[in-house]
Structures are given as C-alpha cells and as structure tokens.
Design a protein around this motif. Structure first.
Motif, short mmCIF file in Angstrom:
data_model
loop_
_atom_site.label_atom_id
_atom_site.label_comp_id
_atom_site.label_asym_id
_atom_site.label_seq_id
_atom_site.Cartn_x
_atom_site.Cartn_y
_atom_site.Cartn_z
N ILE A 107 0.63 -1.15 -0.23
CA ILE A 107 0.46 -0.22 -0.15
C ILE A 107 0.90 1.17 0.10
CG2 ILE A 107 -1.68 1.62 1.28
CD1 ILE A 107 -3.11 -1.30 2.84
N GLY A 108 2.27 1.54 0.63
CA GLY A 108 2.53 2.44 0.54
C GLY A 108 3.67 2.70 -0.46
N LEU A 109 3.84 1.25 -1.53
CA LEU A 109 4.55 1.69 -2.07
C LEU A 109 3.70 1.81 -3.63
CD1 LEU A 109 7.09 0.83 -3.37
CD2 LEU A 109 6.36 -1.79 -3.97
N ALA A 110 2.50 1.99 -3.66
CA ALA A 110 1.56 1.99 -4.42
C ALA A 110 1.21 3.40 -4.41
CB ALA A 110 0.47 1.54 -4.45
N ILE A 152 3.26 9.15 -6.63
CA ILE A 152 3.95 9.92 -6.41
C ILE A 152 5.33 10.36 -6.80
CG2 ILE A 152 5.41 11.79 -4.54
CD1 ILE A 152 3.15 10.85 -2.45
N ALA A 153 5.86 9.09 -7.54
CA ALA A 153 7.67 9.15 -8.22
C ALA A 153 6.80 9.57 -9.43
CB ALA A 153 7.63 7.89 -7.69
N SER A 154 6.48 8.96 -10.45
CA SER A 154 5.98 8.80 -11.47
C SER A 154 5.05 9.93 -11.79
CB SER A 154 4.77 8.01 -11.62
OG SER A 154 4.53 7.30 -12.97
N ASN A 155 4.48 10.80 -11.07
CA ASN A 155 3.81 12.03 -11.16
C ASN A 155 4.66 13.09 -10.92
OD1 ASN A 155 1.23 13.51 -12.11
ND2 ASN A 155 1.43 13.91 -9.36
N ALA A 182 0.34 7.92 -14.28
CA ALA A 182 1.24 7.48 -12.52
C ALA A 182 -0.52 6.96 -12.05
CB ALA A 182 1.30 8.68 -11.82
N ASP A 183 -1.52 6.50 -12.09
CA ASP A 183 -2.72 6.12 -12.12
C ASP A 183 -2.27 5.14 -12.35
OD1 ASP A 183 -3.78 8.39 -10.73
OD2 ASP A 183 -5.20 9.20 -12.42
N ARG A 184 -1.40 4.34 -13.51
CA ARG A 184 -1.81 3.13 -13.51
C ARG A 184 -0.14 2.75 -12.61
NH1 ARG A 184 -2.44 4.48 -19.16
NH2 ARG A 184 -0.62 5.28 -19.82
N TRP A 185 0.97 3.04 -12.79
CA TRP A 185 1.48 2.48 -11.53
C TRP A 185 0.79 2.48 -10.23
CZ3 TRP A 185 5.08 0.02 -12.32
CH2 TRP A 185 6.56 -0.34 -13.07
N GLY A 186 0.05 3.49 -9.63
CA GLY A 186 -0.59 3.00 -8.43
C GLY A 186 -1.12 2.20 -8.61
#
Length: 95
Positions: A24-27, A32-35, A45-49
C-alpha cells in the motif's frame, strides 16, 4: 497445496500482512514518484499506483490462509495428531 508449501518453507502470516501494508505504501510512493519524475502525466502515475496497489489484497489473502494453516498446525500439535496426519497424507500421496 501452495499455502502448505509456503508454510513448510517458513513463510508466516505476519510476513504476508507486512507485505500487504508495504505494498500500500509502495503504491502511494510509486504514484507520487511517477507523477513528479516522469513526464508521462497523471494517467501513467495512476496506472503505476493501481498496478502495485493490486498486490495488497493478494498478500492479505495469503496472510489469512497462512494464519489458518498455522492455527490448524497448532491444533494438531495440541491434540497429538500431527504425526498421524502426516503419515496418512504421505500414504495417500504414494497411491
């Protein structure tokens, strides 16, 4: 079968619960990192999360299954049936 094998390898329910919380924390962190670090936009970023966030339910479900296996093992040890059950399972596997 898979849960029993994981249990025999020493994987315990607490590890799976920890992995679920960590995912959950990694998601959130990956979102955030991707965004912020990629120029691909909010959709990426949404897809990664979402991708990483989907791991959490699997880890929690495996944790519950392992907890059931641990409880079953404790009950069998308390009643002295563990060796008897392993003999029966081994006998069925050889047929």
């Amino acid at each position: 079968m898979m849960i029993n094998t994981l249990h025999k390898w020493g994987v315990r329910s607490n590890l799976m619960y920890t992995a679920g919380i960590a995912s959950i924390g990694l998601a959130f962190t990956s979102w955030i990192a991707s965004n912020r670090l990629e120029a691909a936009g909010l959709d990426r970023a949404d897809r990664w999360g979402i991708f990483i966030g989907e791991w959490a339910p699997t880890f929690f479900a495996m944790g519950v299954a392992l907890r059931m296996e641990e409880t079953r093992e404790q009950a069998m040890e308390a009643s002295g049936q563990r060796a008897d059950m392993e003999d029966r399972v081994g006998g069925y596997a050889m047929r």
